[in-house]
Design a protein around this motif. Sequence first.
Motif, PDB file in Angstrom:
ATOM      1  N   PRO A  13      28.408   8.914  17.433  1.00 50.05           N
ATOM      2  CA  PRO A  13      27.807   9.680  18.537  1.00 50.05           C
ATOM      3  C   PRO A  13      28.524   9.411  19.860  1.00 50.05           C
ATOM      4  O   PRO A  13      28.576   8.282  20.331  1.00 50.05           O
ATOM      5  N   LEU A  14      29.073  10.484  20.449  1.00 50.22           N
ATOM      6  CA  LEU A  14      29.769  10.381  21.723  1.00 50.22           C
ATOM      7  C   LEU A  14      28.852  10.856  22.855  1.00 50.22           C
ATOM      8  O   LEU A  14      27.836  11.507  22.604  1.00 50.22           O
ATOM      9  N   PRO A  15      29.176  10.512  24.113  1.00 44.51           N
ATOM     10  CA  PRO A  15      28.275  10.812  25.227  1.00 44.51           C
ATOM     11  C   PRO A  15      27.775  12.251  25.318  1.00 44.51           C
ATOM     12  O   PRO A  15      26.575  12.459  25.523  1.00 44.51           O
ATOM     13  N   PRO A  16      28.624  13.284  25.175  1.00 45.79           N
ATOM     14  CA  PRO A  16      28.094  14.648  25.309  1.00 45.79           C
ATOM     15  C   PRO A  16      26.974  14.956  24.319  1.00 45.79           C
ATOM     16  O   PRO A  16      25.951  15.548  24.688  1.00 45.79           O
ATOM     17  N   ALA A  17      27.156  14.541  23.062  1.00 45.93           N
ATOM     18  CA  ALA A  17      26.138  14.826  22.047  1.00 45.93           C
ATOM     19  C   ALA A  17      24.857  14.045  22.309  1.00 45.93           C
ATOM     20  O   ALA A  17      23.747  14.571  22.146  1.00 45.93           O
ATOM     21  N   VAL A  18      24.987  12.805  22.740  1.00 43.82           N
ATOM     22  CA  VAL A  18      23.808  11.974  22.993  1.00 43.82           C
ATOM     23  C   VAL A  18      23.032  12.503  24.193  1.00 43.82           C
ATOM     24  O   VAL A  18      21.797  12.625  24.153  1.00 43.82           O
ATOM     25  N   PHE A  19      23.738  12.836  25.282  1.00 46.10           N
ATOM     26  CA  PHE A  19      23.061  13.342  26.481  1.00 46.10           C
ATOM     27  C   PHE A  19      22.420  14.706  26.230  1.00 46.10           C
ATOM     28  O   PHE A  19      21.336  14.999  26.750  1.00 46.10           O
ATOM     29  N   GLU A  20      23.102  15.538  25.433  1.00 47.31           N
ATOM     30  CA  GLU A  20      22.512  16.835  25.098  1.00 47.31           C
ATOM     31  C   GLU A  20      21.239  16.666  24.279  1.00 47.31           C
ATOM     32  O   GLU A  20      20.233  17.342  24.518  1.00 47.31           O
ATOM     33  N   ARG A  21      21.262  15.732  23.344  1.00 51.72           N
ATOM     34  CA  ARG A  21      20.062  15.460  22.535  1.00 51.72           C
ATOM     35  C   ARG A  21      18.935  14.901  23.398  1.00 51.72           C
ATOM     36  O   ARG A  21      17.770  15.261  23.224  1.00 51.72           O
ATOM     37  N   PHE A  22      19.282  14.035  24.326  1.00 51.10           N
ATOM     38  CA  PHE A  22      18.267  13.482  25.219  1.00 51.10           C
ATOM     39  C   PHE A  22      17.636  14.587  26.071  1.00 51.10           C
ATOM     40  O   PHE A  22      16.425  14.584  26.311  1.00 51.10           O
ATOM     41  N   TRP A  23      18.462  15.519  26.522  1.00 53.75           N
ATOM     42  CA  TRP A  23      17.936  16.638  27.299  1.00 53.75           C
ATOM     43  C   TRP A  23      16.955  17.459  26.464  1.00 53.75           C
ATOM     44  O   TRP A  23      15.917  17.897  26.952  1.00 53.75           O
ATOM     45  N   HIS A  24      17.273  17.658  25.181  1.00 56.04           N
ATOM     46  CA  HIS A  24      16.363  18.375  24.287  1.00 56.04           C
ATOM     47  C   HIS A  24      15.043  17.621  24.134  1.00 56.04           C
ATOM     48  O   HIS A  24      13.975  18.243  24.091  1.00 56.04           O
ATOM     49  N   PHE A  25      15.118  16.294  24.070  1.00 53.36           N
ATOM     50  CA  PHE A  25      13.890  15.496  23.989  1.00 53.36           C
ATOM     51  C   PHE A  25      13.051  15.674  25.257  1.00 53.36           C
ATOM     52  O   PHE A  25      11.831  15.788  25.199  1.00 53.36           O
ATOM     53  N   LEU A  26      13.725  15.696  26.398  1.00 55.93           N
ATOM     54  CA  LEU A  26      13.007  15.890  27.655  1.00 55.93           C
ATOM     55  C   LEU A  26      12.391  17.279  27.737  1.00 55.93           C
ATOM     56  O   LEU A  26      11.364  17.477  28.408  1.00 55.93           O
ATOM     57  N   GLN A  27      12.992  18.247  27.071  1.00 56.25           N
ATOM     58  CA  GLN A  27      12.479  19.608  27.069  1.00 56.25           C
ATOM     59  C   GLN A  27      11.335  19.813  26.076  1.00 56.25           C
ATOM     60  O   GLN A  27      10.736  20.891  26.052  1.00 56.25           O
ATOM     61  N   GLY A  28      11.046  18.802  25.269  1.00 55.31           N
ATOM     62  CA  GLY A  28       9.902  18.914  24.371  1.00 55.31           C
ATOM     63  C   GLY A  28      10.180  18.674  22.906  1.00 55.31           C
ATOM     64  O   GLY A  28       9.243  18.632  22.093  1.00 55.31           O
ATOM     65  N   GLU A  29      11.455  18.518  22.512  1.00 47.74           N
ATOM     66  CA  GLU A  29      11.754  18.218  21.106  1.00 47.74           C
ATOM     67  C   GLU A  29      11.136  16.868  20.731  1.00 47.74           C
ATOM     68  O   GLU A  29      11.230  15.901  21.496  1.00 47.74           O
TER      69      GLU A  29
END
Length: 245
Positions: free
Chosen positions: A20-36
């Motif tokens: 897992p590289l930074p772009p994928a991790v930060f994008e996933r975290f953003w999805h979690f913040l959006q409700g995932e």
Amino acid sequence: MGAWYLLGWTVEWTRGIPFPLPPAVFERFWHFLQGELLYQSPVWEHFWMSLKRWGVGYGIALVLGFGLGVLCGRVSWLYGAGMQVGGVLQLMPGLAWIPFAMLLFGIGEKATVFMIVITAFGPVFVHTASSVRQFPQHHLQMARMLNLSRMRTLGMVVLPALAPSLLLGMRMGLAVGWRVLIAAEMVVGSSVGLGSAIIQSRWSLDFEAAFIAIGLICVVGIVSEKYLFGYVERLLHVRMGSAGI
């Protein structure tokens, strides 16, 4: 950040597996913040449940550590035995308490809090007892000569003298309590919490979720260590310096 990329590329090149590289991790975290949901619960719920358990366990450890530490520091025949017990508790690895926690409380919230209390108690107790035991008695005599009230003596004489050692014990207890919380959530905790999210990510091979949980753990550690206790230490140094201590 560069070290993260370098480590990821090295692992992918040497082991042939995705890292897992930074772009994928930060994008996933953003999805979690959006409700995932992160394993049937919002990421903030995992975060706050871990903080809640940590706060409850650490609070109990502070009350017991300060109370028993003052008692053992002032009673000579209790001091030796108490310090031996406190020393043993500090030497015990946090994970070694898992069987005791399971036997006493089973699986769940109480077992997790118990492990935090028993590991955070040792440093708080030992530093409290030793600082009370070594408190210079002539300071109290000077306070009596100046006709200071009990409250002024406590605030102006006793606490400034004990504060450095007490703060060190609190700092150590906070750190070991946080570490054992994550381990306890992995083994004896419920299905909600950062430790639980990490262990579940192991079984599902969801390493991005694991990295996010680890990142939140690091954030809590940095904030509590660098900013919370760092601020209190700076305030203490200024207060002691202005008082000529």
